[in-house]
Design a protein around this motif. Structure first.
Motif, PDB file in Angstrom:
ATOM      1  N   ASP A   9      18.836   2.618 -11.870  1.00 34.44           N
ATOM      2  CA  ASP A   9      18.333   3.156 -10.856  1.00 34.44           C
ATOM      3  C   ASP A   9      16.976   4.179 -10.929  1.00 34.44           C
ATOM      4  N   LYS A  10      18.114   5.487 -10.981  1.00 32.78           N
ATOM      5  CA  LYS A  10      16.510   6.036 -11.352  1.00 32.78           C
ATOM      6  C   LYS A  10      15.151   5.510 -12.238  1.00 32.78           C
ATOM      7  N   ARG A  11      15.328   4.637 -13.535  1.00 34.54           N
ATOM      8  CA  ARG A  11      14.764   3.823 -14.038  1.00 34.54           C
ATOM      9  C   ARG A  11      13.498   2.371 -13.493  1.00 34.54           C
ATOM     10  N   VAL A  12      14.585   2.096 -12.590  1.00 33.99           N
ATOM     11  CA  VAL A  12      13.520   1.370 -11.142  1.00 33.99           C
ATOM     12  C   VAL A  12      12.825   2.347 -10.293  1.00 33.99           C
ATOM     13  N   LEU A  13      13.286   2.774 -10.476  1.00 31.97           N
ATOM     14  CA  LEU A  13      12.357   4.668  -9.456  1.00 31.97           C
ATOM     15  C   LEU A  13      11.117   5.001 -10.290  1.00 31.97           C
ATOM     16  N   ASN A  14      11.136   5.067 -11.420  1.00 28.87           N
ATOM     17  CA  ASN A  14       9.768   5.012 -12.394  1.00 28.87           C
ATOM     18  C   ASN A  14       9.344   4.242 -12.629  1.00 28.87           C
ATOM     19  N   GLU A  15       9.456   2.809 -12.799  1.00 31.13           N
ATOM     20  CA  GLU A  15       9.203   1.795 -13.270  1.00 31.13           C
ATOM     21  C   GLU A  15       8.572   1.363 -12.209  1.00 31.13           C
ATOM     22  N   ALA A  16       9.028   1.022 -10.815  1.00 34.19           N
ATOM     23  CA  ALA A  16       7.962   0.686  -9.461  1.00 34.19           C
ATOM     24  C   ALA A  16       6.683   2.093  -9.377  1.00 34.19           C
ATOM     25  N   ALA A  17       6.923   2.881  -9.843  1.00 39.92           N
ATOM     26  CA  ALA A  17       6.504   4.255  -9.424  1.00 39.92           C
ATOM     27  C   ALA A  17       5.528   3.754 -10.473  1.00 39.92           C
ATOM     28  N   LEU A  18       5.078   3.188 -11.580  1.00 38.76           N
ATOM     29  CA  LEU A  18       4.222   3.366 -12.547  1.00 38.76           C
ATOM     30  C   LEU A  18       3.239   2.218 -12.256  1.00 38.76           C
ATOM     31  N   LYS A  19       3.904   1.301 -12.074  1.00 34.58           N
ATOM     32  CA  LYS A  19       3.184   0.394 -11.153  1.00 34.58           C
ATOM     33  C   LYS A  19       2.345   0.344 -10.256  1.00 34.58           C
ATOM     34  N   VAL A  20       2.665   1.439  -9.200  1.00 37.21           N
ATOM     35  CA  VAL A  20       1.213   1.646  -8.620  1.00 37.21           C
ATOM     36  C   VAL A  20       0.718   2.801  -8.525  1.00 37.21           C
ATOM     37  N   LEU A  21       1.171   3.382  -9.710  1.00 34.04           N
ATOM     38  CA  LEU A  21       0.499   4.405 -10.485  1.00 34.04           C
ATOM     39  C   LEU A  21      -0.530   4.077 -11.172  1.00 34.04           C
TER      40      LEU A  21
ATOM     41  N   ARG B 232      -6.608  11.420  -8.144  1.00 38.09           N
ATOM     42  CA  ARG B 232      -6.763  11.660  -7.894  1.00 38.09           C
ATOM     43  C   ARG B 232      -7.864  11.260  -6.717  1.00 38.09           C
ATOM     44  N   MET B 233      -6.873  10.427  -5.896  1.00 41.65           N
ATOM     45  CA  MET B 233      -7.214   9.458  -4.224  1.00 41.65           C
ATOM     46  C   MET B 233      -5.934  10.665  -3.544  1.00 41.65           C
ATOM     47  N   PRO B 234      -6.960  11.506  -2.637  1.00 41.57           N
ATOM     48  CA  PRO B 234      -5.922  12.087  -1.027  1.00 41.57           C
ATOM     49  C   PRO B 234      -5.819  11.045  -0.135  1.00 41.57           C
ATOM     50  N   GLY B 235      -4.597  11.639  -0.305  1.00 38.44           N
ATOM     51  CA  GLY B 235      -4.526  10.688   1.557  1.00 38.44           C
ATOM     52  C   GLY B 235      -4.624   9.488   2.151  1.00 38.44           C
ATOM     53  N   GLN B 236      -3.908   8.669   0.329  1.00 40.25           N
ATOM     54  CA  GLN B 236      -3.113   7.831   0.910  1.00 40.25           C
ATOM     55  C   GLN B 236      -1.230   7.779   0.225  1.00 40.25           C
ATOM     56  N   CYS B 237      -0.909   8.166   1.030  1.00 41.63           N
ATOM     57  CA  CYS B 237       0.236   8.363   0.863  1.00 41.63           C
ATOM     58  C   CYS B 237       0.923   7.072   1.679  1.00 41.63           C
ATOM     59  N   ALA B 238       0.607   6.902   3.116  1.00 37.95           N
ATOM     60  CA  ALA B 238       1.281   5.470   3.707  1.00 37.95           C
ATOM     61  C   ALA B 238       1.077   4.088   2.842  1.00 37.95           C
ATOM     62  N   LEU B 239       0.151   3.953   2.133  1.00 38.73           N
ATOM     63  CA  LEU B 239      -0.489   3.070   1.403  1.00 38.73           C
ATOM     64  C   LEU B 239       0.261   2.896   0.464  1.00 38.73           C
ATOM     65  N   MET B 240       0.417   4.198  -0.332  1.00 37.94           N
ATOM     66  CA  MET B 240       0.766   4.029  -2.126  1.00 37.94           C
ATOM     67  C   MET B 240       2.415   4.023  -1.818  1.00 37.94           C
ATOM     68  N   SER B 241       3.339   4.743  -0.683  1.00 40.33           N
ATOM     69  CA  SER B 241       4.265   4.772  -0.354  1.00 40.33           C
ATOM     70  C   SER B 241       4.903   2.855   0.256  1.00 40.33           C
ATOM     71  N   ALA B 242       4.166   2.548   0.745  1.00 39.23           N
ATOM     72  CA  ALA B 242       4.129   1.222   0.431  1.00 39.23           C
ATOM     73  C   ALA B 242       4.776   0.062  -0.211  1.00 39.23           C
ATOM     74  N   LEU B 243       3.593   0.644  -0.914  1.00 43.29           N
ATOM     75  CA  LEU B 243       3.672  -0.450  -2.267  1.00 43.29           C
ATOM     76  C   LEU B 243       4.854  -0.045  -3.188  1.00 43.29           C
ATOM     77  N   TYR B 244       4.792   0.984  -3.525  1.00 42.72           N
ATOM     78  CA  TYR B 244       6.147   1.579  -4.466  1.00 42.72           C
ATOM     79  C   TYR B 244       7.679   1.777  -3.056  1.00 42.72           C
ATOM     80  N   SER B 245       7.552   0.922  -2.316  1.00 40.40           N
ATOM     81  CA  SER B 245       9.019   0.864  -1.443  1.00 40.40           C
ATOM     82  C   SER B 245       8.683  -1.011  -1.859  1.00 40.40           C
ATOM     83  N   LEU B 246       7.676  -1.956  -1.908  1.00 43.31           N
ATOM     84  CA  LEU B 246       7.400  -3.360  -1.937  1.00 43.31           C
ATOM     85  C   LEU B 246       8.114  -2.960  -3.830  1.00 43.31           C
ATOM     86  N   ALA B 247       7.477  -2.707  -4.160  1.00 36.18           N
ATOM     87  CA  ALA B 247       7.775  -2.486  -5.722  1.00 36.18           C
ATOM     88  C   ALA B 247       9.431  -2.851  -6.065  1.00 36.18           C
ATOM     89  N   LEU B 248       9.710  -1.383  -5.278  1.00 37.90           N
ATOM     90  CA  LEU B 248      11.525  -1.558  -5.316  1.00 37.90           C
ATOM     91  C   LEU B 248      12.122  -2.351  -5.229  1.00 37.90           C
TER      92      LEU B 248
END
Length: 193
Positions: free
Chosen positions: A30-42, A48-64
C-alpha cells in the motif's frame, strides 16, 4: 483525528465505508501505491503551484482508486504548524455546499487519508512557492525543498509540528467533479485546448 474522521466519512459516505476505513492498515504494498499515485499527480502539476490542494488531492484520490485495493478519502479542514493556523478556520463550514460549486473560494486545506495514513501531495508544492512563510520555513527545515509527498501514519504525526484538523470529507461525486476540474486546468496549462 481518527474518531472525528470516522464520523465525517460516515456523514459523506455511510457507516460501512467508515468501518472499512477504520479496519484498513496500510502495508508495504500500500505504501508503494501511495507513492506511485503521488508521482502520477506530481508529474502533471507544475512545481511551486500554491493553492491547488483540493484539485491535487482529488486527482490523488482518483489515482489511488485505480492503483490501490481500498478507498481513499479527500479530507478538507485546517492546517496548523504547532498552534499557528496556516490554512482554514475554526468555524464550521458547509462542505456539501462549498465543494458542489464550480469555483471553490475557500481558505482551508485538503489532503487524502488512506487507511491509517495521511497523505498530502500539495503541501510541499505550496511551501516551495514561499507563502505562507511559516509553512515554507517548516517544510524546508523538516523535509527540505523540492519534495512532493508528505505521507505518514496518522498516529505518528507530531501535533507540535504539522497538524491536520479534519472538518469535512468530500463525497465521491465531489471528488469526481473536482478531479475533472483539475484535469481541465492541466489541459489548459499544457496548451491542449
Amino acid at each position: 483525528m481518527p474518531g472525528n474522521l470516522r464520523e465525517l466519512i460516515t456523514a459523506s459516505f455511510d457507516a460501512a465505508a467508515a468501518n472499512a476505513w477504520s479496519k484498513f492498515t496500510v502495508g508495504e504494498a500500500d505504501k508503494r501505491v501511495l507513492n506511485e499515485a503521488a508521482l502520477k499527480v506530481l508529474k502533471i502539476f507544475p512545481g511551486r503551484m500554491p493553492g491547488q490542494c483540493a484539485l491535487m488531492s482529488a486527482l490523488y484520490s482518483l489515482a489511488l482508486e485505480k492503483l490501490g485495493s481500498q478507498r481513499s478519502y479527500v479530507v478538507a479542514g485546517s492546517l496548523y504548524i504547532g498552534d499557528k493556523r496556516v490554512f482554514g478556520e475554526d468555524n464550521e463550514f458547509d462542505g456539501k455546499e462549498l465543494f458542489s460549486n464550480s469555483n471553490v473560494d475557500w481558505d482551508g486545506h485538503a489532503w487524502v487519508v488512506y487507511g491509517d495514513w495521511l497523505a498530502d501531495v500539495s503541501v510541499c508544492r505550496t511551501a516551495d512557492a514561499g507563502t505562507p512563510r511559516i509553512l515554507s520555513k517548516y517544510i524546508a527545515k523538516e523535509l527540505g525543498k523540492g519534495k512532493g509527498l508528505l505521507a505518514s501514519r496518522m498516529a505518528a504525526i507530531d501535533p507540535s509540528g504539522i497538524r491536520y484538523v479534519p472538518q469535512y470529507v468530500l463525497t465521491q461525486d465531489q471528488v469526481d467533479a473536482v478531479g475533472r476540474g483539475a484535469l481541465a486546468i492541466i489541459d489548459k496549462l499544457n496548451g491542449i485546448r
